[in-house]
Design an enzyme around this catalytic site. Structure first.
Site, short mmCIF file in Angstrom:
data_model
loop_
_atom_site.label_atom_id
_atom_site.label_comp_id
_atom_site.label_asym_id
_atom_site.label_seq_id
_atom_site.Cartn_x
_atom_site.Cartn_y
_atom_site.Cartn_z
N HIS A 438 36.42 33.70 37.03
CA HIS A 438 37.31 33.44 38.15
C HIS A 438 36.62 32.65 39.27
O HIS A 438 37.29 32.21 40.21
CB HIS A 438 37.84 34.76 38.71
CG HIS A 438 39.32 34.77 38.95
ND1 HIS A 438 39.97 33.75 39.60
CD2 HIS A 438 40.29 35.66 38.61
CE1 HIS A 438 41.26 34.02 39.67
NE2 HIS A 438 41.48 35.16 39.06
N ASP A 442 41.22 29.26 39.51
CA ASP A 442 42.19 30.31 39.77
C ASP A 442 43.09 30.51 38.56
O ASP A 442 43.00 29.78 37.57
CB ASP A 442 43.02 29.95 41.00
CG ASP A 442 42.17 29.88 42.26
OD1 ASP A 442 41.24 30.70 42.37
OD2 ASP A 442 42.44 29.02 43.12
#
Length: 467
Positions: A438, A442
């Protein structure tokens, strides 16, 4: 006059710090030539033969078959006819297939013992290794117990050099705030190994107060362990079997643990109708020529998706606090072997067509089963394709292959009821999952990547835009 030269286990590259002796290829008294293989060792990456850089008569071997030695530990000694001259042709400590070069002078002679540095209390202490070489001790281990490691008392000094060869061990300690001066090495001559640092990390995790009082660890002898874990061992059932975490299993454990510790991963998944993809593959193979594998088609889809979403073909450099977006796609794929799970790497996968990918997958799979993969064929991947459907399962949340940023998982393809063109039909359905770092992107980017892959699986003609 003959000169006895010591040959130490060379740096095997790719961050490897130890190797297990599988089979000796020479006996004491044998005559060997320069670059002749003398021992077969198993690393966490592959099985390799180690050549000797000297020619002469084997006078001693250090380590029985099954012994694990750290890089830099003595392997054997060779009696040569005359002292090596600086300009004399020789060989470096290299692996078979990697080429040879002229060896530095320090690798062609036995180094005398370094003068011992004197700490404040007057007790002698060995000088720090120079250039990755440990000094040759005048009190050598008895030949009757070769390769046997021993524990030494924890050092009492708080300054001066520490016995560490591997830069990987130093970096691991530095990144996690471990003071190497407070550790006692479990390797030869008190050498601090990666296992010692990891033991200290486990102790610090189990006992947070150790962070505030690191001096408490100075009294620990051998690999550092915490008091709570010791209590668990004493109360654990005695009838179990302990299996050492070494070789491939140990490497997998280290890498997966590091991935979970460092990478904030997330997973998304989607079901896809693979009926058209299977029909396209059948049509390709019916046309004659090389049979195209399903894995090759999935790999081709991956490389096309990475071209659209390059964020997922990257790595994170936390020291520089930068995301490094990579230009080339080196595609790893999970392969289960008798030695355990390995991830061979297809170099420059983005430049290959389906036929080339099929051939390379077949070659690397066969080499993995035969345990002949080189370290270079097991490292350097930028993205991994994991076809766990071969185990008969539908889905999974795979762990990212550190230091990569993502992994695509493919489940089994099974007939299921599916709405196709407004009607219920039986279609070949597969579950796809994407686990991603992450930090590099996104959820929108990850979802877009996975959706594009699913679209290509359902409608292979989508790929024609990128061919």
């Amino acid at each position: 006059m003959a000169q006895v030269l010591e040959f130490r286990l060379p740096d095997l590259g790719e961050g490897l710090t130890e190797a297990e002796i599988v089979r000796w290829l020479v006996q004491v008294g044998d005559v060997v030539a320069v670059d002749q293989p003398v021992v077969e060792v198993e690393t966490a990456k592959a099985m390799v033969e180690v050549p000797c850089p000297y020619g002469g008569v084997i006078t001693a071997r250090f380590g029985e078959e099954g012994t694990e030695l750290p890089v830099g530990a003595p392997l054997l000694t060779v009696a040569v006819g005359a002292p090596a001259e600086p300009g004399e042709e020789s060989s470096g400590n290299v692996l078979v297939g990697y080429g040879t070069t002229a060896a530095p002078a320090r690798r062609r002679r036995v180094r005398p013992a370094q003068p011992a540095a004197q700490p404040a209390n007057g007790a002698p202490r060995e000088a720090e290794p120079v250039g990755g070489e440990m000094p040759v001790s005048t009190a050598r281990r008895p030949a009757s117990a070769p390769g046997r490691t021993h524990r030494v008392a924890a050092p009492e000094h708080h300054d001066g050099p520490v016995p560490v060869i591997s830069p990987l061990v130093r970096r691991l300690a530095r990144e996690n705030g471990v003071d190497l001066r407070q550790l006692a090495g479990s390797g030869p001559d008190g050498l601090i190994l990666r296992a010692d640092v990891e033991g200290a990390l486990r102790a610090m995790t189990a006992r947070p107060e150790a962070l505030a009082a690191p001096a408490d660890m100075a009294a620990v002898s051998g690999p550092v362990t915490s008091a709570p874990s010791a209590a668990v061992r004493t109360t654990a059932p005695t009838g179990g079997t302990r299996i050492p975490l070494k070789g491939v299993r140990g490497a997998v454990a280290d890498k997966l643990s590091r991935s979970r510790r460092e990478i904030p991963d997330a997973t998304c998944w989607v079901d896809a109708d693979a009926t058209e993809l299977l029909r396209a593959r059948a049509a390709m193979n019916a046309a004659g020529g090389t049979k195209i594998s399903l894995l090759a088609l999935l790999a081709r889809i991956c490389t096309a998706a990475l071209a659209r979403y390059p964020e997922l073909n990257s790595t994170v450099d936390m020291d520089a606090r930068e995301i490094v977006r990579l230009d080339d796609v080196h595609l790893g794929f999970a392969a289960q072997t008798e030695r355990g799970l390995v991830v061979p790497v297809v170099r420059d996968a983005h430049t290959r067509d389906a036929e080339s990918l099929t051939a390379e997958f077949a070659r690397l799979t066969e080499a993995a089963r035969a345990a002949t993969l080189t370290p270079g064929e097991l490292t350097g991947g930028t993205f991994t394709l994991n076809n766990y459907g071969v185990f008969g399962v539908d889905g999974s949340t795979p762990i990212i292959n550190h230091p990569e940023a993502a992994m695509l998982g493919v489940g089994r393809i099974v007939p299921k009821p599916w709405v196709h063109e407004g009607e219920l039909a039986v279609r070949q359905v597969v579950q796809l999952s994407l686990t991603f770092d992450h930090r590099v992107c996104d959820g929108g980017t990850a979802g877009g990547f996975l959706r594009y892959v699913a679209d290509c699986v359902e409608q292979p003609a989508v790929l024609l835009r990128t061919l």
